[in-house]
Design an enzyme around this catalytic site. Sequence first.
Site, mmCIF file in Angstrom:
data_model
loop_
_atom_site.group_PDB
_atom_site.id
_atom_site.type_symbol
_atom_site.label_atom_id
_atom_site.label_comp_id
_atom_site.label_asym_id
_atom_site.label_seq_id
_atom_site.Cartn_x
_atom_site.Cartn_y
_atom_site.Cartn_z
ATOM 1 N N ASP A 141 -1.813 -3.001 -0.638
ATOM 2 C CA ASP A 141 -3.184 -3.374 -0.990
ATOM 3 C C ASP A 141 -3.606 -2.685 -2.291
ATOM 4 O O ASP A 141 -4.783 -2.394 -2.498
ATOM 5 C CB ASP A 141 -4.136 -2.979 0.155
ATOM 6 C CG ASP A 141 -5.487 -3.642 0.037
ATOM 7 O OD1 ASP A 141 -6.446 -3.140 0.667
ATOM 8 O OD2 ASP A 141 -5.603 -4.640 -0.701
ATOM 9 N N LYS A 144 -2.227 -5.818 -7.674
ATOM 10 C CA LYS A 144 -1.493 -6.993 -7.165
ATOM 11 C C LYS A 144 -0.196 -7.253 -7.939
ATOM 12 O O LYS A 144 0.742 -7.792 -7.392
ATOM 13 C CB LYS A 144 -2.394 -8.226 -7.185
ATOM 14 C CG LYS A 144 -3.737 -7.998 -6.491
ATOM 15 C CD LYS A 144 -3.602 -7.291 -5.132
ATOM 16 C CE LYS A 144 -4.918 -6.715 -4.664
ATOM 17 N NZ LYS A 144 -4.776 -5.769 -3.529
ATOM 18 N N ASP A 169 -2.034 -7.625 1.527
ATOM 19 C CA ASP A 169 -3.385 -8.173 1.435
ATOM 20 C C ASP A 169 -3.501 -9.010 0.150
ATOM 21 O O ASP A 169 -2.729 -8.832 -0.798
ATOM 22 C CB ASP A 169 -4.418 -7.023 1.406
ATOM 23 C CG ASP A 169 -5.847 -7.552 1.524
ATOM 24 O OD1 ASP A 169 -6.765 -6.873 1.036
ATOM 25 O OD2 ASP A 169 -6.045 -8.660 2.088
HETATM 26 C C1 LIG Z 1 0.439 1.040 -9.009
HETATM 27 N N1 LIG Z 1 0.549 2.126 -8.096
HETATM 28 C C2 LIG Z 1 -0.491 2.655 -7.417
HETATM 29 N N2 LIG Z 1 -0.288 3.816 -6.753
HETATM 30 C C3 LIG Z 1 -1.302 4.379 -6.069
HETATM 31 N N3 LIG Z 1 -2.544 3.873 -5.984
HETATM 32 C C4 LIG Z 1 -2.775 2.719 -6.647
HETATM 33 C C5 LIG Z 1 -1.783 2.055 -7.377
HETATM 34 N N4 LIG Z 1 -2.304 0.919 -7.896
HETATM 35 C C6 LIG Z 1 -3.604 0.882 -7.512
HETATM 36 N N5 LIG Z 1 -3.894 1.967 -6.753
HETATM 37 C C7 LIG Z 1 -5.158 2.246 -6.083
HETATM 38 O O1 LIG Z 1 -5.306 1.198 -5.106
HETATM 39 C C8 LIG Z 1 -6.606 0.629 -5.181
HETATM 40 C C9 LIG Z 1 -6.518 -0.675 -5.881
HETATM 41 C C10 LIG Z 1 -6.638 -1.813 -5.221
HETATM 42 C C11 LIG Z 1 -6.542 -3.123 -5.961
HETATM 43 N N6 LIG Z 1 -7.193 -4.118 -5.135
HETATM 44 C C12 LIG Z 1 -7.782 -5.157 -5.702
HETATM 45 O O2 LIG Z 1 -7.778 -5.317 -6.935
HETATM 46 C C13 LIG Z 1 -8.521 -6.092 -4.827
HETATM 47 C C14 LIG Z 1 -9.417 -6.980 -5.437
HETATM 48 C C15 LIG Z 1 -10.154 -7.870 -4.667
HETATM 49 C C16 LIG Z 1 -11.061 -8.797 -5.326
HETATM 50 C C17 LIG Z 1 -11.108 -10.136 -4.951
HETATM 51 C C18 LIG Z 1 -11.986 -11.028 -5.586
HETATM 52 C C19 LIG Z 1 -12.828 -10.566 -6.595
HETATM 53 F F1 LIG Z 1 -13.697 -11.395 -7.187
HETATM 54 C C20 LIG Z 1 -12.807 -9.222 -6.967
HETATM 55 C C21 LIG Z 1 -11.915 -8.344 -6.342
HETATM 56 C C22 LIG Z 1 -10.028 -7.872 -3.258
HETATM 57 C C23 LIG Z 1 -9.140 -6.971 -2.655
HETATM 58 O O3 LIG Z 1 -8.984 -6.930 -1.305
HETATM 59 C C24 LIG Z 1 -8.376 -6.084 -3.421
HETATM 60 O O4 LIG Z 1 -7.494 -5.252 -2.783
HETATM 61 C C25 LIG Z 1 -7.420 1.629 -5.968
HETATM 62 O O5 LIG Z 1 -7.911 2.626 -5.110
HETATM 63 C C26 LIG Z 1 -6.395 2.162 -6.952
HETATM 64 O O6 LIG Z 1 -6.755 3.430 -7.461
HETATM 65 MG MG LIG Z 2 -7.229 -5.877 -0.729
#
Ligand SMILES: CNc1ncnc2c1ncn2[C@@H]1O[C@H](/C=C/CNC(=O)c2cc(-c3ccc(F)cc3)cc(O)c2O)[C@@H](O)[C@H]1O
Ligand SMILES: [Mg+2]
Length: 214
Positions: A141, A144, A169
């Site tokens: 999650d 993406k 997800d």
């Molecule tokens: C790449 N390696 C990584 N290692 C550790 N943590 C990581 C990470 N990448 C991202 N993260 C963390 O995960 C989280 C990121 C999640 C990205 N999720 C989304 O973009 C997302 C986005 C939407 C979304 C859907 C429609 C919309 F209009 C706007 C947003 C819905 C969701 O359920 C989502 O999960 C943050 O806490 C970030 O700091």
């Molecule tokens: Mg999500």
Amino acid sequence: TRSTRPQRLLAAVQKNATRGDPRSVVKAIDEFCRYTEWAMNVGDEKGCILDSVVSEVNPATVLELGTYCGYSTVRIATLLPPDAKLITLEFNPDFAVIARQVIAWAGQEEKVHLVEGSSGDLIPKMKEQFGVKSFDLVFLDHWKDRYLPDAKLMEECGLLGKGSVLLADNVICPGSPDYLDYVRNSPKYRSQYFKSHLEYTKVEDGLEKSVFLG
Ligand SMILES: CNc1ncnc2c1ncn2[C@@H]1O[C@H](/C=C/CNC(=O)c2cc(-c3ccc(F)cc3)cc(O)c2O)[C@@H](O)[C@H]1O
Ligand SMILES: [Mg+2]
């Protein structure tokens, strides 16, 4: 200065949920996100699908990629037996600070190991640093466009055994097309789509459950 959304989400938990009661923490976050301020938690509708997959797999070891505020961390941990381990990776320190407090308010600290850092750096260290042999369940999650490279990295690091389950997800919205194509067409996986909706909205989204065949 103005508070952040995760800080406001945590305040809602501390105001409306009972300390030590994980279901009330989940409910408080869902109500905050539905009626006050949307946030990217897996949410209640997809959360029920997550719960059913966790219960079915009954995992001893779980990896979550992307903790954010800890909503799905709490949902998963609540369903695990006391000796099970959930490792959750989060590279944003501000989000990690919030997630730790949400997990603590839910009383789930014992089962959860929140590790700050990037999945790309930490996945190769899982065996030697965390004594993990393989993961029974992985919940993807995070960003993406990182689902596919991290799934391949877990394969390369020998972290997936026969029967390991990947649950992803947002495979529709925002979408992870390259990951979806891979797990649906690779002979290494048996994949299944659970149609649902984007958290707190009527927009289509879903979870993809992919069993590693070894
Ligand atoms: C790449 N390696 C990584 N290692 C550790 N943590 C990581 C990470 N990448 C991202 N993260 C963390 O995960 C989280 C990121 C999640 C990205 N999720 C989304 O973009 C997302 C986005 C939407 C979304 C859907 C429609 C919309 F209009 C706007 C947003 C819905 C969701 O359920 C989502 O999960 C943050 O806490 C970030 O700091
Ligand atoms: Mg999500």
